[in-house]
Write a protein that holds these residues in place. Structure first.
Motif, PDB file in Angstrom:
ATOM      1  N   ALA A 341     -42.641  -1.090  51.370  1.00 45.86           N
ATOM      2  CA  ALA A 341     -42.236   0.289  51.649  1.00 45.86           C
ATOM      3  C   ALA A 341     -42.257   1.135  50.382  1.00 45.86           C
ATOM      4  CB  ALA A 341     -40.841   0.299  52.274  1.00 45.86           C
ATOM      5  N   LEU A 342     -41.860   0.539  49.264  1.00 45.48           N
ATOM      6  CA  LEU A 342     -41.853   1.284  48.009  1.00 45.48           C
ATOM      7  C   LEU A 342     -43.269   1.640  47.571  1.00 45.48           C
ATOM      8  CD1 LEU A 342     -40.041   2.368  45.770  1.00 45.48           C
ATOM      9  CD2 LEU A 342     -40.261   0.174  44.600  1.00 45.48           C
ATOM     10  N   GLY A 343     -44.193   0.714  47.762  1.00 43.00           N
ATOM     11  CA  GLY A 343     -45.572   1.032  47.426  1.00 43.00           C
ATOM     12  C   GLY A 343     -46.127   2.158  48.288  1.00 43.00           C
ATOM     13  N   GLN A 344     -45.793   2.120  49.592  1.00 44.13           N
ATOM     14  CA  GLN A 344     -46.235   3.207  50.469  1.00 44.13           C
ATOM     15  C   GLN A 344     -45.593   4.528  50.064  1.00 44.13           C
ATOM     16  OE1 GLN A 344     -45.313   1.951  54.445  1.00 44.13           O
ATOM     17  NE2 GLN A 344     -46.830   0.270  54.446  1.00 44.13           N
ATOM     18  N   ARG A 345     -44.326   4.468  49.683  1.00 41.26           N
ATOM     19  CA  ARG A 345     -43.633   5.694  49.262  1.00 41.26           C
ATOM     20  C   ARG A 345     -44.288   6.286  48.007  1.00 41.26           C
ATOM     21  NH1 ARG A 345     -40.631   7.589  44.790  1.00 41.26           N
ATOM     22  NH2 ARG A 345     -40.660   5.363  44.301  1.00 41.26           N
ATOM     23  N   ASP A 346     -44.640   5.390  47.048  1.00 38.25           N
ATOM     24  CA  ASP A 346     -45.293   5.882  45.831  1.00 38.25           C
ATOM     25  C   ASP A 346     -46.630   6.535  46.137  1.00 38.25           C
ATOM     26  OD1 ASP A 346     -43.182   5.020  44.352  1.00 38.25           O
ATOM     27  OD2 ASP A 346     -44.112   3.147  43.686  1.00 38.25           O
ATOM     28  N   LEU A 347     -47.379   5.878  46.995  1.00 35.56           N
ATOM     29  CA  LEU A 347     -48.677   6.461  47.362  1.00 35.56           C
ATOM     30  C   LEU A 347     -48.498   7.814  48.044  1.00 35.56           C
ATOM     31  CD1 LEU A 347     -50.555   3.275  48.657  1.00 35.56           C
ATOM     32  CD2 LEU A 347     -50.933   4.495  46.507  1.00 35.56           C
ATOM     33  N   LEU A 348     -47.492   7.890  48.941  1.00 33.09           N
ATOM     34  CA  LEU A 348     -47.256   9.140  49.659  1.00 33.09           C
ATOM     35  C   LEU A 348     -46.812  10.253  48.720  1.00 33.09           C
ATOM     36  CD1 LEU A 348     -47.076  10.646  52.342  1.00 33.09           C
ATOM     37  CD2 LEU A 348     -44.747   9.762  52.596  1.00 33.09           C
ATOM     38  N   MET A 349     -45.879   9.960  47.812  1.00 33.42           N
ATOM     39  CA  MET A 349     -45.408  10.980  46.875  1.00 33.42           C
ATOM     40  C   MET A 349     -46.529  11.420  45.943  1.00 33.42           C
ATOM     41  SD  MET A 349     -42.275  11.742  47.465  1.00 33.42           S
ATOM     42  CE  MET A 349     -41.815  12.548  45.954  1.00 33.42           C
ATOM     43  N   ALA A 350     -47.321  10.435  45.479  1.00 34.95           N
ATOM     44  CA  ALA A 350     -48.431  10.796  44.605  1.00 34.95           C
ATOM     45  C   ALA A 350     -49.443  11.681  45.350  1.00 34.95           C
ATOM     46  CB  ALA A 350     -49.109   9.530  44.082  1.00 34.95           C
ATOM     47  N   ARG A 544     -28.301  14.853  36.933  1.00 34.40           N
ATOM     48  CA  ARG A 544     -28.667  14.179  38.174  1.00 34.40           C
ATOM     49  C   ARG A 544     -29.860  13.272  37.912  1.00 34.40           C
ATOM     50  NH1 ARG A 544     -32.239  15.105  42.340  1.00 34.40           N
ATOM     51  NH2 ARG A 544     -33.000  16.996  41.328  1.00 34.40           N
ATOM     52  N   THR A 545     -29.728  12.053  38.349  1.00 37.03           N
ATOM     53  CA  THR A 545     -30.822  11.087  38.201  1.00 37.03           C
ATOM     54  C   THR A 545     -31.299  10.648  39.565  1.00 37.03           C
ATOM     55  OG1 THR A 545     -29.262   9.257  38.099  1.00 37.03           O
ATOM     56  CG2 THR A 545     -29.912  10.233  36.007  1.00 37.03           C
ATOM     57  N   ALA A 546     -32.510  10.212  39.588  1.00 32.69           N
ATOM     58  CA  ALA A 546     -33.084   9.790  40.854  1.00 32.69           C
ATOM     59  C   ALA A 546     -32.500   8.455  41.282  1.00 32.69           C
ATOM     60  CB  ALA A 546     -34.604   9.661  40.715  1.00 32.69           C
ATOM     61  N   ASP A 547     -32.479   8.219  42.567  1.00 30.11           N
ATOM     62  CA  ASP A 547     -32.069   6.938  43.110  1.00 30.11           C
ATOM     63  C   ASP A 547     -32.969   5.857  42.536  1.00 30.11           C
ATOM     64  OD1 ASP A 547     -31.394   4.736  44.564  1.00 30.11           O
ATOM     65  OD2 ASP A 547     -31.386   5.768  46.508  1.00 30.11           O
ATOM     66  N   PRO A 548     -32.402   4.765  41.938  1.00 33.41           N
ATOM     67  CA  PRO A 548     -33.272   3.720  41.378  1.00 33.41           C
ATOM     68  C   PRO A 548     -34.288   3.181  42.377  1.00 33.41           C
ATOM     69  CG  PRO A 548     -31.001   3.370  40.705  1.00 33.41           C
ATOM     70  CD  PRO A 548     -30.984   4.488  41.709  1.00 33.41           C
ATOM     71  N   ALA A 549     -33.941   3.221  43.661  1.00 34.37           N
ATOM     72  CA  ALA A 549     -34.878   2.718  44.663  1.00 34.37           C
ATOM     73  C   ALA A 549     -36.110   3.591  44.783  1.00 34.37           C
ATOM     74  CB  ALA A 549     -34.183   2.613  46.011  1.00 34.37           C
ATOM     75  N   LEU A 550     -36.034   4.861  44.245  1.00 38.72           N
ATOM     76  CA  LEU A 550     -37.153   5.782  44.361  1.00 38.72           C
ATOM     77  C   LEU A 550     -37.979   5.888  43.089  1.00 38.72           C
ATOM     78  CD1 LEU A 550     -35.341   8.676  46.246  1.00 38.72           C
ATOM     79  CD2 LEU A 550     -36.685   6.834  47.240  1.00 38.72           C
TER      80      LEU A 550
END
Length: 552
Positions: A341-350, A544-550
């Motif tokens: 899911a994290l890889g998909q999220r990175d691809l989507l955000m990029a 404010r810092t980003a959620d480590p999961a993101l």
């Protein structure tokens, strides 16, 4: 384990303290017993003196007989108690000597004596204060009682002086004389020793005065010589107290030794209990837990956990190992799913940032093409400003994509690229005459603040390029960003002619936008015009810092 010993420690400690307090109380009880015995012994002598004086006060005939006959009667009474009384005498209502057991000039005045004034005021039997007898010259305790007529009028006063040596002799060969001290206290706090006690064994003067006027009580304290004592006081008469003094140093030492022995016994007992508990816990619990903890530390996430427990380990340890093995399987499955899911999220955000950047660049290109079709210079400039703003946002999204946190951006490389783009937008001529200096600390800020900062820098630098330098002249534009604790200061300055006269207020759209972007950052704009124009903005840095999961 230590908590389990708390009840035992509390019970045993309380018992030891009770024994210690009981040993200390033995000294107080002894002082009270000796006080009662001494009070009974001396109270009998004082009662006898009161009976003698009140009996004589009821004989009104003493005032009517001849003075020589009165002297003889009082002298006969004194001869009956030669070791108890120093003198017995009779005064008239004015305090003048009428007769006495010892020869005293008749008519001598004793009106100023305390015992006479007290007897007149109280109209009854009173004790005086310790003094030296005027006639006998011996240490005495005077007492007196008025002679009253049937109508209540005072006709005279009968007085007697008890010899203080009598009270001393009464204490000889007693337990008090052998081990303790006795004092008589009058209402002034004067202490007369009836045994061998010294003033150094008395309580301090304020406490002595308090004991001399209070009710019977027993107190502990430090004597004037610095040693611990117990004093017990009994009321003999309204103006007379008897005080027993006992040194409690030996009692305290004995009680302290007893307490130390009990504490030592308790400490040894607790150490033995703790040793047994620790040894048993080490064999039965701690060692299996350490083995299990070592297996957990050696476990690699994503692999199945092997607890390596033994059949004779405690049931709780066996259950814990089985639970960890089961949880490791679930964690491994979840970790695999999360990585996907994290890889998909990175691809989507990029992809999002990339498309936003492309779309913004298309908009900038359209604005540039539209500006090329216009002939009005003012309209061309406005389209150029709009293009620069859109291009700044496109650059920001590109840096967010490159940074791969999608939440924060490093400012120094971003500012360098942004200023280079603005310089390129002025054309070849602009590259030759403008020199842009970047001095920025290594600061990262959130994307919300980065948007306002990018647009603010775009407006300020573009305004400086277009308005600060007369046509054909060059100069330097500096962009500085320094961190000051939890705040930052942005400074954009040029060495040109300035954007406007210093006395005119800023009215242009660019300056209004600069003020708006500064407010969005949480700061205020400070514009100075001295050998050019300088814009300063101090604003707080958001933490404010980003959620480590993101973070990817």
């Amino acid at each position: 384990m230590a908590i389990a010993t708390v009840p035992v420690l509390g019970i045993a400690g309380g018992h030891a303290w009770v024994n210690y307090d009981r040993a200390l109380d033995a000294g107080r009880q002894e002082a009270i017993m000796l006080r009662e015995a001494a009070a009974a012994r001396h109270g009998a002598g004082l009662d006898a003196m009161q009976e003698l004086i009140t009996g004589l006060a009821r004989r009104e005939d003493l005032l009517d007989v001849a003075p020589e006959s009165c002297d003889r009667t009082l002298r006969n009474l004194l001869e009956l108690f030669p070791d108890r009384y120093a003198n017995i005498w009779l005064l008239d209502a004015e305090g003048r000597m009428l007769c006495g057991a010892l020869p005293v000039p008749r008519g001598q005045g004793f009106r100023d004596q305390g015992y006479f004034q007290s007897a007149i005021a109280e109209r009854g039997y009173v004790l005086g204060e310790f003094t030296v007898g005027t006639v006998s010259g011996r240490g005495v305790l005077p007492a007196a009682a008025p002679i009253l007529e049937p109508g209540g009028q005072i006709r005279g006063v009968v007085a007697a002086a008890a010899v203080l040596e009598y009270f001393v002799r009464a204490n000889r060969n007693t337990a008090v004389q052998q081990a303790h001290n006795v004092w008589l206290l009058d209402r002034r706090g004067t202490a007369i020793p009836l045994t061998g006690g010294s003033d150094a064994e008395l309580p301090d003067p304020p406490l002595t005065a308090s004991l001399a006027t209070g009710e019977g009580q027993t107190v502990e304290g430090i004597a004037r010589d610095g040693t611990p004592h117990v004093w017990s006081v009994a009321v003999l008469e309204a103006e007379l107290r008897l005080m027993i003094g006992i040194s409690s140093e030996a009692v305290r030492a004995l009680a302290a030794a007893s307490l130390r022995d009990r504490v030592l016994e308790l400490s040894l007992f607790l150490l033995a209990c703790l040793a047994a508990i620790v040894f048993g816990a080490e064999i039965a619990v701690a060692r299996p837990l350490r083995v299990l903890a070592a297996r957990v530390r050696a476990w690699t996430p994503g692999q199945r956990f092997d607890p390596d427990t033994r059949a004779n380990d405690p049931r709780e340890v066996l259950e814990l190992g089985a639970a960890l093995a089961s949880a490791s399987s679930v964690i491994a499955e979840r970790e695999t799913a999360l990585r996907a899911a994290l890889g998909q999220r990175d691809l989507l955000m990029a992809e999002i940032h990339h498309r936003v950047k492309n779309n913004l660049q298309i908009v900038a290109s359209l604005l540039s093409m539209q500006a090329g079709r216009l002939s009005e210079p003012r309209a061309v400039a406005e389209f150029g400003m709009a293009r620069d703003r859109v291009q700044a946002l496109a650059t920001l999204h590109r840096h967010l994509y490159l940074h791969q946190s999608f939440e924060r951006i490093a400012l120094r490389p971003f500012l360098e690229e942004l200023c280079r783009q603005l310089s390129d937008a002025m054309g070849t001529q602009g590259e030759e005459i403008f020199h842009i200096e970047i001095d920025a600390d290594d600061i990262e800020i959130g994307s919300d603040q980065a948007i306002s900062l990018a647009l603010l820098v775009t407006e300020a630098v573009s305004n400086a390029m277009r308005h600060a330098f007369p046509e054909g002249e060059g100069g330097t534009i500096s962009v500085a960003l320094q961190r000051e604790g939890d705040r930052a200061e942005l400074r954009i300055a040029d060495d040109g002619a300035g954007m406007m006269p210093a006395e005119e207020p800023p009215q242009g759209l660019g300056l209004r936008l600069i003020n708006g972007f500064a407010q969005h950052l949480g700061g205020e704009v400070d514009i100075r015009q001295n050998h050019g124009t300088e814009i300063r903005v101090r604003f707080p840095l958001e933490h404010r810092t980003a959620d480590p999961a993101l973070l990817g």
